[in-house]
Design a protein around this motif. Structure first.
Motif, PDB file in Angstrom:
ATOM      1  N   UNK A   1      54.370  27.511  51.893  1.00 41.53           N
ATOM      2  CA  UNK A   1      53.332  28.523  52.117  1.00 41.53           C
ATOM      3  C   UNK A   1      53.238  28.940  53.578  1.00 41.53           C
ATOM      4  N   UNK A   2      53.490  28.024  54.478  1.00 37.66           N
ATOM      5  CA  UNK A   2      53.562  28.416  55.888  1.00 37.66           C
ATOM      6  C   UNK A   2      54.635  29.484  56.084  1.00 37.66           C
ATOM      7  N   UNK A   3      55.785  29.262  55.465  1.00 38.96           N
ATOM      8  CA  UNK A   3      56.903  30.206  55.627  1.00 38.96           C
ATOM      9  C   UNK A   3      56.612  31.548  54.976  1.00 38.96           C
ATOM     10  N   UNK A   4      55.861  31.527  53.870  1.00 39.75           N
ATOM     11  CA  UNK A   4      55.612  32.763  53.117  1.00 39.75           C
ATOM     12  C   UNK A   4      54.295  33.426  53.475  1.00 39.75           C
ATOM     13  N   UNK A   5      53.547  32.870  54.424  1.00 41.39           N
ATOM     14  CA  UNK A   5      52.162  33.297  54.655  1.00 41.39           C
ATOM     15  C   UNK A   5      52.037  34.778  54.970  1.00 41.39           C
ATOM     16  N   UNK A   6      52.864  35.300  55.858  1.00 42.09           N
ATOM     17  CA  UNK A   6      52.729  36.707  56.250  1.00 42.09           C
ATOM     18  C   UNK A   6      53.064  37.646  55.079  1.00 42.09           C
ATOM     19  N   UNK A   7      54.111  37.339  54.354  1.00 40.35           N
ATOM     20  CA  UNK A   7      54.465  38.166  53.200  1.00 40.35           C
ATOM     21  C   UNK A   7      53.401  38.065  52.113  1.00 40.35           C
ATOM     22  N   UNK A   8      52.882  36.862  51.904  1.00 40.34           N
ATOM     23  CA  UNK A   8      51.831  36.638  50.903  1.00 40.34           C
ATOM     24  C   UNK A   8      50.598  37.467  51.239  1.00 40.34           C
ATOM     25  N   UNK A   9      50.231  37.479  52.508  1.00 41.84           N
ATOM     26  CA  UNK A   9      49.058  38.232  52.938  1.00 41.84           C
ATOM     27  C   UNK A   9      49.228  39.716  52.650  1.00 41.84           C
ATOM     28  N   UNK A  10      50.393  40.265  52.955  1.00 41.70           N
ATOM     29  CA  UNK A  10      50.649  41.676  52.692  1.00 41.70           C
ATOM     30  C   UNK A  10      50.598  41.981  51.196  1.00 41.70           C
ATOM     31  N   UNK A  11      51.103  41.057  50.386  1.00 45.77           N
ATOM     32  CA  UNK A  11      51.206  41.289  48.948  1.00 45.77           C
ATOM     33  C   UNK A  11      49.852  41.259  48.258  1.00 45.77           C
ATOM     34  N   UNK A  12      48.961  40.359  48.717  1.00 47.41           N
ATOM     35  CA  UNK A  12      47.720  40.117  47.967  1.00 47.41           C
ATOM     36  C   UNK A  12      46.460  40.593  48.681  1.00 47.41           C
ATOM     37  N   UNK A  13      46.579  41.255  49.800  1.00 48.63           N
ATOM     38  CA  UNK A  13      45.380  41.625  50.562  1.00 48.63           C
ATOM     39  C   UNK A  13      44.445  42.529  49.761  1.00 48.63           C
ATOM     40  N   UNK A  14      44.980  43.354  48.843  1.00 49.12           N
ATOM     41  CA  UNK A  14      44.151  44.304  48.083  1.00 49.12           C
ATOM     42  C   UNK A  14      44.006  43.897  46.621  1.00 49.12           C
ATOM     43  N   UNK A  15      44.250  42.633  46.311  1.00 49.56           N
ATOM     44  CA  UNK A  15      44.280  42.219  44.910  1.00 49.56           C
ATOM     45  C   UNK A  15      42.928  42.409  44.232  1.00 49.56           C
ATOM     46  N   UNK A  16      41.832  42.175  44.938  1.00 49.57           N
ATOM     47  CA  UNK A  16      40.518  42.353  44.318  1.00 49.57           C
ATOM     48  C   UNK A  16      40.164  43.829  44.174  1.00 49.57           C
ATOM     49  N   UNK A  17      40.551  44.636  45.138  1.00 49.47           N
ATOM     50  CA  UNK A  17      40.307  46.073  45.040  1.00 49.47           C
ATOM     51  C   UNK A  17      40.957  46.651  43.800  1.00 49.47           C
ATOM     52  N   UNK A  18      42.124  46.121  43.453  1.00 50.64           N
ATOM     53  CA  UNK A  18      42.891  46.655  42.335  1.00 50.64           C
ATOM     54  C   UNK A  18      42.583  45.971  41.012  1.00 50.64           C
ATOM     55  N   UNK A  19      41.624  45.042  40.982  1.00 52.08           N
ATOM     56  CA  UNK A  19      41.343  44.290  39.757  1.00 52.08           C
ATOM     57  C   UNK A  19      39.840  44.241  39.497  1.00 52.08           C
ATOM     58  N   UNK A  20      39.305  45.207  38.759  1.00 49.59           N
ATOM     59  CA  UNK A  20      37.872  45.180  38.451  1.00 49.59           C
ATOM     60  C   UNK A  20      37.458  43.958  37.651  1.00 49.59           C
ATOM     61  N   UNK A  21      38.354  43.429  36.820  1.00 45.66           N
ATOM     62  CA  UNK A  21      38.016  42.229  36.053  1.00 45.66           C
ATOM     63  C   UNK A  21      37.793  41.040  36.983  1.00 45.66           C
ATOM     64  N   UNK A  22      38.655  40.877  37.976  1.00 47.55           N
ATOM     65  CA  UNK A  22      38.468  39.782  38.931  1.00 47.55           C
ATOM     66  C   UNK A  22      37.165  39.941  39.704  1.00 47.55           C
ATOM     67  N   UNK A  23      36.846  41.178  40.082  1.00 49.95           N
ATOM     68  CA  UNK A  23      35.584  41.406  40.793  1.00 49.95           C
ATOM     69  C   UNK A  23      34.392  41.063  39.912  1.00 49.95           C
ATOM     70  N   UNK A  24      34.496  41.376  38.632  1.00 49.70           N
ATOM     71  CA  UNK A  24      33.405  41.059  37.706  1.00 49.70           C
ATOM     72  C   UNK A  24      33.236  39.547  37.567  1.00 49.70           C
ATOM     73  N   UNK A  25      34.344  38.821  37.480  1.00 49.44           N
ATOM     74  CA  UNK A  25      34.280  37.360  37.370  1.00 49.44           C
ATOM     75  C   UNK A  25      33.643  36.765  38.618  1.00 49.44           C
ATOM     76  N   UNK A  26      34.038  37.280  39.774  1.00 46.36           N
ATOM     77  CA  UNK A  26      33.444  36.811  41.026  1.00 46.36           C
ATOM     78  C   UNK A  26      31.948  37.112  41.071  1.00 46.36           C
ATOM     79  N   UNK A  27      31.574  38.265  40.526  1.00 46.40           N
ATOM     80  CA  UNK A  27      30.168  38.615  40.510  1.00 46.40           C
ATOM     81  C   UNK A  27      29.347  37.670  39.659  1.00 46.40           C
ATOM     82  N   UNK A  28      29.859  37.307  38.505  1.00 46.87           N
ATOM     83  CA  UNK A  28      29.169  36.341  37.645  1.00 46.87           C
ATOM     84  C   UNK A  28      29.034  34.995  38.354  1.00 46.87           C
ATOM     85  N   UNK A  29      30.123  34.559  38.973  1.00 45.64           N
ATOM     86  CA  UNK A  29      30.098  33.302  39.728  1.00 45.64           C
ATOM     87  C   UNK A  29      29.054  33.364  40.835  1.00 45.64           C
TER      88      UNK A  29
END
Length: 215
Positions: free
Chosen positions: A14-42
């Motif tokens: 994960x240290x080696x992949x950290x920068x690429x991982x960040x670029x890949x997943x930085x907008x994951x919640x913006x693009x997933x209303x279901x995940x945002x809804x789950x977070x809201x319930x939590x």
């Protein structure tokens, strides 16, 4: 304790992949209303307990921790990867991020209203998972909630299945089996959400979120 060679190899990957991982997943919640809804319930469940302090365990580059903060929780992040934590601190300087292991959290007993474990258990060897679940239980206050997300196995006769994750070897879990483990750890299930794989998904696995509550 989780086998040190497995943990060390996962941290290194994960240290080696950290920068690429960040670029890949930085907008994951913006693009997933279901995940945002789950977070809201939590977030609502945690807030209703009167204790809004939440640990995002396996926080990666901090984007989900920041979202929990936006929802009004006193969220902080913990990750075993020092590079991930450094990226999180750079991106969200107003939030707290710490390097740490889920097997031995530097958190006092019973102080948290919530724990988020979002795909952070998937690299844990199955025989070692009870250690981590016990830590989740230990740091939660009575009535505190855990939201745990993972990829689901499709075969109940094989409750865990290894798969070739892009960063490090990982495991899928049969949801009822993991729910039973959580119940034995003092974290009975309150609700679950199952997301079916979509055509655009990189892996055709079901995604499961279990919401549990410490009695």
């Amino acid at each position: 304790m989780v086998e040190q060679d497995v943990l060390s190899a996962t941290i290194e990957a994960y240290d080696a992949a950290a920068h690429a991982y960040t670029q890949l997943f930085r907008d994951v919640l913006r693009d997933s209303p279901l995940d945002r809804a789950i977070m809201g319930v939590f977030a609502e469940a945690v807030s209703a307990s009167g204790n809004g302090q939440v640990a995002d365990l396996g926080c990666g580059p901090g984007h989900v921790t920041a979202y929990l903060d936006e929802l009004g929780l006193a969220a902080f992040g913990v990750d075993a990867s020092p590079v991930m934590i450094e990226l999180a601190r750079q991106a969200y300087p107003g939030l707290r991020f710490e390097v740490g292991s889920m097997t031995a959290l530097d958190i006092a007993d019973g102080v948290l209203g919530g724990v988020l474990s979002r795909w952070s258990i998937i690299h844990t060897p199955p025989q070692e998972l009870p250690v981590i679940l016990a830590e989740f239980h230990r740091v939660l206050a009575p009535g505190g909630h855990l939201l745990i997300g993972f990829s689901a196995s499709e075969d109940p006769s094989h409750p865990t299945q290894i798969f070739d994750h892009a960063v490090a070897p990982a495991y899928r879990w049969w949801p009822d089996h993991l729910a039973a483990m959580l119940r034995r750890s003092g974290l009975p299930e309150v609700a679950r959400v199952v997301r079916e794989p979509q055509p655009t998904d990189r892996r055709q696995f079901k995604e499961v979120h279990l919401l549990t509550r410490k009695a």
